[in-house]
Design a protein around this motif. Structure first.
Motif, mmCIF file in Angstrom:
data_model
loop_
_atom_site.group_PDB
_atom_site.id
_atom_site.type_symbol
_atom_site.label_atom_id
_atom_site.label_comp_id
_atom_site.label_asym_id
_atom_site.label_seq_id
_atom_site.Cartn_x
_atom_site.Cartn_y
_atom_site.Cartn_z
ATOM 1 N N SER A 93 0.865 -1.186 0.000
ATOM 2 C CA SER A 93 0.000 0.000 0.000
ATOM 3 C C SER A 93 0.898 1.232 0.000
ATOM 4 N N LEU A 95 2.655 4.415 1.557
ATOM 5 C CA LEU A 95 2.999 4.663 2.957
ATOM 6 C C LEU A 95 3.854 5.910 3.194
ATOM 7 N N SER A 97 3.643 9.171 2.244
ATOM 8 C CA SER A 97 2.925 10.388 2.663
ATOM 9 C C SER A 97 2.479 10.295 4.115
ATOM 10 N N TYR A 98 1.980 9.116 4.488
ATOM 11 C CA TYR A 98 1.556 8.904 5.876
ATOM 12 C C TYR A 98 2.741 9.066 6.828
ATOM 13 N N LEU A 99 3.877 8.450 6.501
ATOM 14 C CA LEU A 99 5.045 8.509 7.375
ATOM 15 C C LEU A 99 5.615 9.922 7.459
ATOM 16 N N ASN A 101 3.852 12.617 7.408
ATOM 17 C CA ASN A 101 2.970 13.337 8.331
ATOM 18 C C ASN A 101 3.213 12.941 9.789
ATOM 19 N N GLU A 102 3.693 11.709 9.989
ATOM 20 C CA GLU A 102 3.951 11.209 11.343
ATOM 21 C C GLU A 102 5.360 11.533 11.816
ATOM 22 N N LYS A 163 1.066 1.735 18.184
ATOM 23 C CA LYS A 163 2.144 2.671 17.887
ATOM 24 C C LYS A 163 2.871 2.995 19.184
ATOM 25 N N ASP A 214 5.199 1.917 14.073
ATOM 26 C CA ASP A 214 3.831 2.281 13.717
ATOM 27 C C ASP A 214 3.204 1.164 12.880
ATOM 28 N N SER A 216 0.321 0.986 11.626
ATOM 29 C CA SER A 216 -0.740 1.429 10.721
ATOM 30 C C SER A 216 -0.434 1.081 9.272
ATOM 31 N N LYS A 217 0.859 0.972 8.957
ATOM 32 C CA LYS A 217 1.291 0.588 7.612
ATOM 33 C C LYS A 217 2.056 -0.726 7.688
#
Length: 292
Positions: A93, A95, A97-99, A101-102, A163, A214, A216-217
């Protein structure tokens, strides 16, 4: 483009194209820098033939090891973030952009949930080696602990479902900023294989940067494809790297804890598994030399 995937290969002709394809599919804006450690198979040929516009191949004249090859590759990265990923991984998937932001001012490294090819969990979070964590790991005490205690003393045996800030992550996947990676001095080239991931995370902690897991991914990691080709004792190579880590960071108690753990296990298993007992005795002999 804010991210570059840095990938070290060594005889990974079966794994590298699936990884490249997964990055093209899920992270088309990212670049890839592949550093080949003088593969003797068709790894380089397949990368060149596939000819991904996102990919730059660096061909080395010898196998310089995981740490040094990554350091060579990251010097070519021009993006804000870098993602170190093993060649036997595939993305499932998007990942990055998500990382991004985190990733905060006090963040050093982020790792994601790692799955085996069959979808089962691959343990990826660990405690730094200390006498207590060594004893817990060597005697599999984490497997009999309550879940809450596992997260603290034996995170590799935890559910990997929250997380959390951790000591260290396996090097199959690291997301970090280029600035912070350079600030800690990159991968330590004291190691050829094994423990360089623990060392890197330790250096982030010394700089007060957080190492974060994390779930989430997720990614898939086959695991062990390079180490299976070495033909040398994995156990001794691991112990050698652990001894390097202990001496480097003045953790001499680690070597003693490993020595006594293998000494006791060697005595126990001589009655039930002579082959394993023999291997443990070799480990004891190696560690005894490192105690001097």
């Amino acid at each position: 483009m804010n991210n570059t995937f840095v990938i070290v290969t060594w005889n990974n002709q079966k794994q590298i194209i699936p990884l490249i394809k997964s990055i093209e599919k899920y992270e088309p804006e990212s670049k890839m820098i592949i550093i080949d450690n003088n593969s003797s198979d068709k790894t380089q040929e397949m990368i060149l033939k596939y000819n991904s516009p996102q990919t730059k191949l660096l061909s080395l004249n010898s196998n310089v090891g995981f740490a040094k090859a990554n350091n060579i590759g990251v010097k070519k990265a021009m993006t804000k973030y870098v993602t170190f990923i093993n060649p036997d991984c595939v993305l499932v998937s998007p990942l990055v952009s998500y990382l991004e932001n985190e990733y905060h001012a006090d963040t050093g490294l982020i790792g994601v949930k790692i799955l085996n090819h069959d979808g089962s969990l691959q343990p990826s979070i660990f405690k730094f080696q200390r006498p207590l964590s060594i004893i817990v790991e060597q005697f599999n005490l984490g497997k009999i602990m309550p879940q809450k205690l596992r997260v603290i003393l034996s995170p590799e045996n935890s559910r990997h479902d929250k997380k959390i800030q951790v000591d260290w992550l396996i090097g199959a996947f690291f997301f970090t900023s280029l600035d912070k990676f350079n600030a800690v001095g990159g991968f330590s080239e004291d190691y050829f294989l094994y423990a360089e991931d623990m060392d890197l995370c330790y250096k982030y902690h010394l700089k007060n940067y957080k190492v974060v897991f994390d779930p989430s991914k997720q990614i898939i990691h086959i695991g062990g494809t390079s180490e299976h080709q070495t033909g040398h004792s994995k156990s001794i190579k691991l112990l050698n790297s652990f001894c390097i880590f202990a001496r480097k960071f003045n953790l001499s108690g680690n070597i003693k804890a490993l020595y006594y753990s293998y000494f006791i296990k060697g005595k126990i298993f001589r009655f039930v598994d002579r082959k394993r007992s023999s291997r443990y005795r070799k480990n004891v002999a190696f560690l005894k030399e490192n105690l001097k």
